[in-house]
Design a protein around this motif. Structure first.
Motif, mmCIF file in Angstrom:
data_model
loop_
_atom_site.group_PDB
_atom_site.id
_atom_site.type_symbol
_atom_site.label_atom_id
_atom_site.label_comp_id
_atom_site.label_asym_id
_atom_site.label_seq_id
_atom_site.Cartn_x
_atom_site.Cartn_y
_atom_site.Cartn_z
ATOM 1 N N LEU A 28 0.702 -0.922 0.059
ATOM 2 C CA LEU A 28 -0.072 -0.141 -0.030
ATOM 3 C C LEU A 28 0.796 1.186 -0.021
ATOM 4 O O LEU A 28 1.982 1.144 0.599
ATOM 5 C CB LEU A 28 -0.959 -0.015 1.116
ATOM 6 N N GLY A 38 0.372 5.380 0.338
ATOM 7 C CA GLY A 38 -0.547 6.683 0.576
ATOM 8 C C GLY A 38 0.172 7.575 -0.092
ATOM 9 O O GLY A 38 0.125 7.810 -1.074
ATOM 10 N N GLY A 63 3.180 8.842 0.231
ATOM 11 C CA GLY A 63 4.513 8.992 -0.065
ATOM 12 C C GLY A 63 5.494 9.782 0.884
ATOM 13 O O GLY A 63 6.476 10.175 0.559
ATOM 14 N N ARG A 64 4.786 10.067 1.951
ATOM 15 C CA ARG A 64 5.674 11.021 3.047
ATOM 16 C C ARG A 64 6.463 10.489 3.913
ATOM 17 O O ARG A 64 7.236 11.061 4.879
ATOM 18 C CB ARG A 64 4.405 11.957 3.602
ATOM 19 N N SER A 65 6.513 9.037 3.738
ATOM 20 C CA SER A 65 7.411 8.302 4.667
ATOM 21 C C SER A 65 9.011 8.414 3.892
ATOM 22 O O SER A 65 8.900 8.482 2.579
ATOM 23 C CB SER A 65 7.072 6.883 4.970
ATOM 24 N N THR A 119 -1.700 10.699 4.555
ATOM 25 C CA THR A 119 -3.115 10.240 4.497
ATOM 26 C C THR A 119 -3.245 9.735 6.076
ATOM 27 O O THR A 119 -2.232 9.250 6.768
ATOM 28 C CB THR A 119 -3.098 9.143 3.666
ATOM 29 N N GLY A 149 -2.003 6.170 6.119
ATOM 30 C CA GLY A 149 -0.533 6.209 6.545
ATOM 31 C C GLY A 149 -0.298 6.541 8.038
ATOM 32 O O GLY A 149 0.701 5.949 8.558
ATOM 33 N N HIS A 176 2.707 10.310 15.681
ATOM 34 C CA HIS A 176 2.718 10.961 16.679
ATOM 35 C C HIS A 176 2.918 12.496 16.410
ATOM 36 O O HIS A 176 3.423 12.866 15.181
ATOM 37 C CB HIS A 176 3.877 10.930 17.839
ATOM 38 N N TYR A 185 12.796 5.216 14.285
ATOM 39 C CA TYR A 185 11.460 5.347 13.568
ATOM 40 C C TYR A 185 11.392 4.784 12.431
ATOM 41 O O TYR A 185 12.061 5.266 11.378
ATOM 42 C CB TYR A 185 10.917 6.868 13.765
HETATM 43 C C1 LIG Z 1 7.532 16.905 6.351
HETATM 44 C C2 LIG Z 1 7.177 15.644 7.103
HETATM 45 C C3 LIG Z 1 6.618 15.620 8.516
HETATM 46 C C4 LIG Z 1 6.583 14.663 9.455
HETATM 47 N N1 LIG Z 1 6.240 14.941 10.454
HETATM 48 C C5 LIG Z 1 6.032 13.325 11.328
HETATM 49 C C6 LIG Z 1 5.709 13.437 12.586
HETATM 50 O O1 LIG Z 1 5.584 14.704 13.503
HETATM 51 N N2 LIG Z 1 5.102 12.492 13.286
HETATM 52 C C7 LIG Z 1 5.240 11.322 12.824
HETATM 53 O O2 LIG Z 1 4.730 10.453 13.384
HETATM 54 N N3 LIG Z 1 5.569 11.265 11.489
HETATM 55 C C8 LIG Z 1 5.689 12.341 10.685
HETATM 56 N N4 LIG Z 1 6.074 12.293 9.478
HETATM 57 C C9 LIG Z 1 6.067 10.801 8.662
HETATM 58 C C10 LIG Z 1 4.491 10.533 8.039
HETATM 59 O O3 LIG Z 1 3.573 10.901 9.250
HETATM 60 C C11 LIG Z 1 4.719 8.976 8.107
HETATM 61 O O4 LIG Z 1 5.452 8.549 7.164
HETATM 62 C C12 LIG Z 1 3.201 8.685 7.455
HETATM 63 O O5 LIG Z 1 3.080 7.319 7.417
HETATM 64 C C13 LIG Z 1 2.974 9.287 6.016
HETATM 65 O O6 LIG Z 1 1.687 8.827 5.334
HETATM 66 P P1 LIG Z 1 1.646 8.787 3.608
HETATM 67 O O7 LIG Z 1 0.118 8.768 3.540
HETATM 68 O O8 LIG Z 1 2.506 9.549 3.094
HETATM 69 O O9 LIG Z 1 1.964 7.326 3.845
HETATM 70 P P2 LIG Z 1 2.980 6.387 2.882
HETATM 71 O O10 LIG Z 1 4.161 7.215 3.310
HETATM 72 O O11 LIG Z 1 2.743 6.462 1.379
HETATM 73 O O12 LIG Z 1 2.854 5.079 3.581
HETATM 74 C C14 LIG Z 1 3.332 4.859 4.823
HETATM 75 C C15 LIG Z 1 3.240 3.469 5.254
HETATM 76 O O13 LIG Z 1 1.579 3.198 5.327
HETATM 77 C C16 LIG Z 1 1.250 2.065 4.571
HETATM 78 N N5 LIG Z 1 -0.188 2.408 4.198
HETATM 79 C C17 LIG Z 1 -0.589 3.721 3.600
HETATM 80 N N6 LIG Z 1 -1.832 3.363 3.308
HETATM 81 C C18 LIG Z 1 -2.242 2.436 3.715
HETATM 82 C C19 LIG Z 1 -3.414 1.841 3.947
HETATM 83 N N7 LIG Z 1 -4.492 2.196 3.676
HETATM 84 N N8 LIG Z 1 -3.656 0.320 4.387
HETATM 85 C C20 LIG Z 1 -2.375 -0.142 4.982
HETATM 86 N N9 LIG Z 1 -1.300 0.505 5.006
HETATM 87 C C21 LIG Z 1 -1.235 1.540 4.707
HETATM 88 C C22 LIG Z 1 2.253 2.013 3.572
HETATM 89 O O14 LIG Z 1 2.299 0.883 3.042
HETATM 90 C C23 LIG Z 1 3.646 2.377 4.554
HETATM 91 O O15 LIG Z 1 3.957 1.233 5.242
HETATM 92 C C24 LIG Z 1 6.248 13.394 8.648
HETATM 93 C C25 LIG Z 1 6.637 13.318 7.255
HETATM 94 C C26 LIG Z 1 7.053 14.485 6.661
HETATM 95 C C27 LIG Z 1 7.341 14.402 5.129
#
Ligand SMILES: Cc1cc2nc3c(=O)[nH]c(=O)nc-3n(C[C@H](O)[C@H](O)[C@H](O)COP(=O)(O)OP(=O)(O)OC[C@H]3O[C@@H](n4cnc5c(N)ncnc54)[C@H](O)[C@@H]3O)c2cc1C
Length: 444
Positions: A45, A47, A49-51, A114, A117, A124, A395
């Motif tokens: 999956l 989302g 792409g912010r990981s 998302t 994600g 947190h 993390y």
């Molecule tokens: C500028 C910035 C600041 C940030 N600050 C913080 C912070 O303060 N605290 C914190 O905890 N994190 C922080 N992050 C990290 C971010 O919150 C996490 O990486 C989050 O998971 C990203 O969500 P995403 O939608 O981009 O998911 P993605 O990065 O696309 O995916 C993350 C994970 O979620 C899984 N996933 C996504 N959707 C689903 C679904 N529907 N079902 C099952 N699995 C799924 C994916 O397989 C992957 O393992 C930050 C990131 C950035 C870029």
């Protein structure tokens, strides 16, 4: 489900995956696509792409991008419980609910992430000590299991809930999330900025601010000697009143910066100015929620500042008991390396966590970016070793370089996670580059 060959990247742009990707718009299409045979390298999956690393990447396999599954399905204004599809992001939650006096209970530092994600990494925010992790506010979610079965999972379900929250998307496709929003009195926060001259002053300011609703520190990771660990601590309290949020139209980084633009001298210069912008006795400002919670979102594609080489973020948490010493060791290694960028954050964390692989523990969390350079792997290994010795962990949402053995020691509840994964996905239908790298695929 229509798929196309695509190269997806982690936010740090050092990890890439060539895969077959689909971005379904309709729910039925996504369900059918997830259940279909995904080939030898399985499906993962993706989302927004912010990981930063490889947790959402699946080289040679399939990726299901969830961002078009973005409907808000319901809201109960009595309880504050909202139901959403997994592709709804935190910007959208703010846009819809803040004018009605509600805010996401916990949010990462970007509104682009998302909700799917956020569950998958049990994220947190700047209020972790008080309000815990995102997963602790989830009242239920729907999970599509690799065998096609659908389950509604609630916290009382125990292991499946705890393996999925923070489980990096490896137990199934989260298709609907129900969680409790938080009431806020208005559209802004009153932010107090305190300047701390060194690490001891920083830690003591953070201790004094432990009761604040929100707290986050910027740390000058290039500072050395008597100034080691200097920085600025921001604490914030919600206030009443209507405040315009800054417009969504943000500025964009138009091109990849050349590698020389970010060097030890430009970082030191920036840090000096950033530190001195706050007067020695501090200052207070009123700031709209969006500006406070998502400061980096005002600059779209800011990850291009690191140029083509990309960057890696190292984020660790170390327990309070060993934390002061460990932070000193980490900062000494970092400042001596001359590799740190200007983006460096120090926060306190509480005990709140909802999953076996959740990151938080009571202690200090330090996060900072390093442009990719020769010797980065060795530097990362050194920082991970200090973290491990202090009883802390790295993390997974930020990681691209940890090794499997260190991961096992940092996450002692992994066997519980692995047992659930073995039960729900014995064929390893769901995979990712991170799962292969850290051996999250292993049987218990
Ligand atoms: C500028 C910035 C600041 C940030 N600050 C913080 C912070 O303060 N605290 C914190 O905890 N994190 C922080 N992050 C990290 C971010 O919150 C996490 O990486 C989050 O998971 C990203 O969500 P995403 O939608 O981009 O998911 P993605 O990065 O696309 O995916 C993350 C994970 O979620 C899984 N996933 C996504 N959707 C689903 C679904 N529907 N079902 C099952 N699995 C799924 C994916 O397989 C992957 O393992 C930050 C990131 C950035 C870029």
């Amino acid at each position: 489900m229509r798929k196309a060959a695509l190269k997806l990247a982690g936010w740090g742009r050092t990890t890439y995956a060539a895969c077959e990707a689909a971005r379904p718009e309709r729910f039925g299409e996504a369900v059918a696509g997830f259940a279909a045979d995904a080939g030898q390298n399985g499906i993962c999956l993706y989302g927004a792409g912010r990981s930063y690393g490889d947790c959402a990447l699946n080289s040679g396999g399939t990726a299901l991008i969830t961002t078009r599954l973005d409907r808000i399905l319901g809201f109960d204004a009595q309880t504050g419980i909202v139901q959403v599809e997994p592709g709804v992001d935190f910007r959208r939650l703010m846009e819809v609910f803040l004018p009605r006096g509600w805010l996401a209970p916990v949010t990462p530092g970007t509104g682009f992430a998302t909700v799917g994600g956020a569950v998958a990494h049990d994220v947190h925010g700047k209020n972790h000590e008080l309000d815990g992790s995102f997963g602790q506010h989830v009242t239920a979610f729907d999970l599509l299991l690799p065998d096609g079965a659908r389950r509604t999972v609630v916290p009382a379900d125990g292991d499946l809930f705890a393996a999925t929250v923070g489980g990096a998307g490896l137990t199934g496709f989260i298709t609907r999330i129900e969680f409790r929003m938080k009431r806020v009195p208005g559209g802004a926060v009153r932010v107090r900025e305190h300047r701390a001259a060194n690490l001891a002053a920083f830690l003591s300011a953070m201790r004094d601010a432990a009761g604040a609703s929100y707290a986050v520190g910027w740390i000058d990771a290039a500072a050395r000697g008597a100034a080691l660990g200097r920085g600025i601590l921001e604490t914030a309290e919600p206030i009443e009143g209507v405040f315009a949020q800054p417009p969504e139209r943000a500025r964009r980084v138009p091109f990849e910066f050349p590698a020389f633009a970010l060097n030890r001298f430009s970082v030191a210069l920036f840090n000096e100015g950033y530190f001195r912008r706050v007067p020695p006795d501090g200052r207070t400002r009123v700031v709209p929620w969006r500006t406070f919670l998502y400061p980096l979102d005002a600059l779209h594609d800011w990850n291009r500042i690191y140029g083509r080489r990309g960057f890696v973020q190292f984020q660790c948490v170390v327990p309070f008991e060993t934390g002061a010493r460990a932070l000193r060791d980490l900062l000494e290694v970092i400042s001596a390396s001359h590799q740190a960028s200007f983006l460096a954050v120090l926060k306190r964390m509480g005990a709140g966590r909802a999953g076996f692989l959740s990151f938080p523990m009571p202690g200090f969390t330090l996060a900072l970016d390093f442009p990719r350079c020769a010797g980065l792997e060795a530097l990362y290994a050194r920082l991970s070793a200090i973290t491990l010795d202090a009883g802390g962990r790295v993390y997974l949402a930020k990681d691209a370089l940890l090794d499997a053995a260190s991961f096992r020691r940092m996450y002692p509840e992994f066997p519980h996670f692995a047992a659930v994964r073995q039960a729900v996905d014995p064929e390893r239908h769901i995979q990712s580059d991170m799962a292969r790298r850290l051996r999250l695929q292993d049987a218990p």
